[in-house]
Design a protein around this motif. Structure first.
Motif, mmCIF file in Angstrom:
data_model
loop_
_atom_site.group_PDB
_atom_site.id
_atom_site.type_symbol
_atom_site.label_atom_id
_atom_site.label_comp_id
_atom_site.label_asym_id
_atom_site.label_seq_id
_atom_site.Cartn_x
_atom_site.Cartn_y
_atom_site.Cartn_z
ATOM 1 N N THR A 67 57.298 -79.112 42.567
ATOM 2 C CA THR A 67 57.167 -78.010 43.512
ATOM 3 C C THR A 67 56.948 -76.712 42.748
ATOM 4 O OG1 THR A 67 59.558 -77.686 43.604
ATOM 5 C CG2 THR A 67 58.595 -79.141 45.263
ATOM 6 N N LEU A 77 55.678 -75.665 48.149
ATOM 7 C CA LEU A 77 54.296 -75.943 47.781
ATOM 8 C C LEU A 77 54.347 -76.995 46.676
ATOM 9 C CD1 LEU A 77 51.296 -75.098 48.165
ATOM 10 C CD2 LEU A 77 51.642 -73.557 46.218
ATOM 11 N N HIS A 78 53.662 -78.112 46.878
ATOM 12 C CA HIS A 78 53.701 -79.212 45.919
ATOM 13 C C HIS A 78 52.473 -79.220 45.017
ATOM 14 C CE1 HIS A 78 56.589 -80.640 48.925
ATOM 15 N NE2 HIS A 78 57.136 -81.292 47.925
ATOM 16 N N LEU A 79 52.654 -79.777 43.852
ATOM 17 C CA LEU A 79 51.565 -80.019 42.919
ATOM 18 C C LEU A 79 51.673 -81.473 42.487
ATOM 19 C CD1 LEU A 79 49.240 -78.744 41.192
ATOM 20 C CD2 LEU A 79 50.935 -78.546 39.362
ATOM 21 N N ASN A 103 42.399 -77.939 45.252
ATOM 22 C CA ASN A 103 43.254 -77.262 46.222
ATOM 23 C C ASN A 103 42.858 -77.713 47.624
ATOM 24 O OD1 ASN A 103 45.027 -75.582 47.481
ATOM 25 N ND2 ASN A 103 44.060 -73.675 46.835
ATOM 26 N N ILE A 140 46.865 -79.665 44.706
ATOM 27 C CA ILE A 140 47.797 -79.135 45.694
ATOM 28 C C ILE A 140 47.485 -79.915 46.966
ATOM 29 C CG2 ILE A 140 48.448 -77.126 47.057
ATOM 30 C CD1 ILE A 140 47.629 -75.455 44.554
ATOM 31 N N TYR A 143 47.750 -76.657 50.749
ATOM 32 C CA TYR A 143 48.041 -75.282 50.350
ATOM 33 C C TYR A 143 48.658 -74.498 51.503
ATOM 34 C CZ TYR A 143 47.154 -70.591 48.529
ATOM 35 O OH TYR A 143 47.285 -69.303 48.094
ATOM 36 N N LEU A 191 51.596 -70.338 44.059
ATOM 37 C CA LEU A 191 50.406 -70.768 43.324
ATOM 38 C C LEU A 191 50.216 -69.922 42.073
ATOM 39 C CD1 LEU A 191 47.999 -72.667 43.210
ATOM 40 C CD2 LEU A 191 46.704 -70.978 44.518
#
Length: 196
Positions: A67, A77-79, A103, A140, A143, A191
Motif C-alpha cells: 500500500t 492505494l495499492h501497488l 496505472n 496500480i 487509482y 502516488l
C-alpha cells in the motif's frame, strides 16, 4: 514392518496430492477473473480486485502487493508488482532493471485496464507470458478508489457494458484524469510517495 510400509505409502500419497494441488494453483485457468468468468459483461468490485491480487501474491513469490497510503475514500492505494526475481526493493530494482508502471482505474467506469491488468499479472505469475529481460512490471490496480466504490450502471450512457462499473469522480468528486498529479485532491499524495 508392515505398519512402517503403510505409513511410508500414506506419506508419499499425501505429498503427491499436495504437489498436485500446488501445480493446479499455479495454472492460469484456476485464476479466472470476473471479466472472463462472465464473458466480458462484468468487471470486479474494488474488493474483488484487491482480493484477487492478495491471493495471487500468496501463491506466487514473483507477485507483491503493498500500500502507498490512504486515498480520499479512506481505503488504501495499492501497488502490485511482478518481478520474477522476487525482489521488491525499488531502490535495488532501479539499479539494473527497467520499471514499467501501469496505472488503472483513473476513471473506474472505463474498466478495460483493470480487467486486462489482472489477466496480465496472472499470466506473468503463471508463466503464460514473459516480460523482456531485466524488466519489472508494477501496477496500480485502481487509482480512483472512491470512484470504484461508487458503482452504478447509468452514468456512462454511451458505453456498452459492463453491467455495473465505477464512477468518474473520486469520493470528493475530483476527476483524477484532470487533476492527476497535482496534490490538491487527497488522492495523488499516496502516488507521489511512489515517485520519491
Amino acid at each position: 514392518m508392515k505398519k512402517a510400509v503403510q505409513l511410508l505409502c500414506t506419506g508419499c500419497v499425501i505429498l503427491l496430492l499436495q504437489q498436485c494441488k500446488e501445480a493446479l494453483d499455479t495454472d492460469a485457468q484456476n485464476w479466472v477473473t470476473p471479466y472472463e468468468e462472465k464473458g466480458g459483461t462484468q468487471t470486479p468490485t474494488y474488493e474483488e480486485v484487491i482480493s484477487f491480487y492478495l491471493d495471487l501474491a500468496k501463491a506466487f513469490p514473483s507477485i507483491n502487493v503493498q500500500t502507498l497510503g490512504k486515498t480520499d475514500s479512506g481505503q488504501p492505494l495499492h501497488l502490485v508488482t511482478y518481478n520474477p526475481d522476487g525482489n521488491f526493493n525499488f531502490q535495488k530494482i532501479g539499479e539494473d532493471k527497467a520499471l514499467v508502471l501501469i496505472n488503472n482505474g483513473i476513471h473506474p467506469g472505463e474498466s478495460d485496464g483493470i480487467d486486462a491488468c489482472m489477466m496480465l499479472m496472472r499470466d506473468l505469475a503463471t508463466g503464460e507470458k514473459e516480460v523482456p529481460k531485466n524488466t519489472v512490471i508494477a501496477s496500480i490496480p485502481i487509482y480512483n478508489v472512491g470512484g470504484a466504490l461508487n458503482r452504478n450502471s447509468t452514468s456512462r450512457v454511451n458505453q456498452n457494458g459492463p453491467a455495473e462499473y465505477g464512477f468518474r469522480g473520486n469520493a470528493r468528486n475530483y476527476d483524477l484524469n484532470r487533476d492527476f498529479i497535482k496534490p490538491t485532491p487527497k488522492m495523488p499524495k499516496p502516488l507521489l510517495l511512489f515517485f520519491t
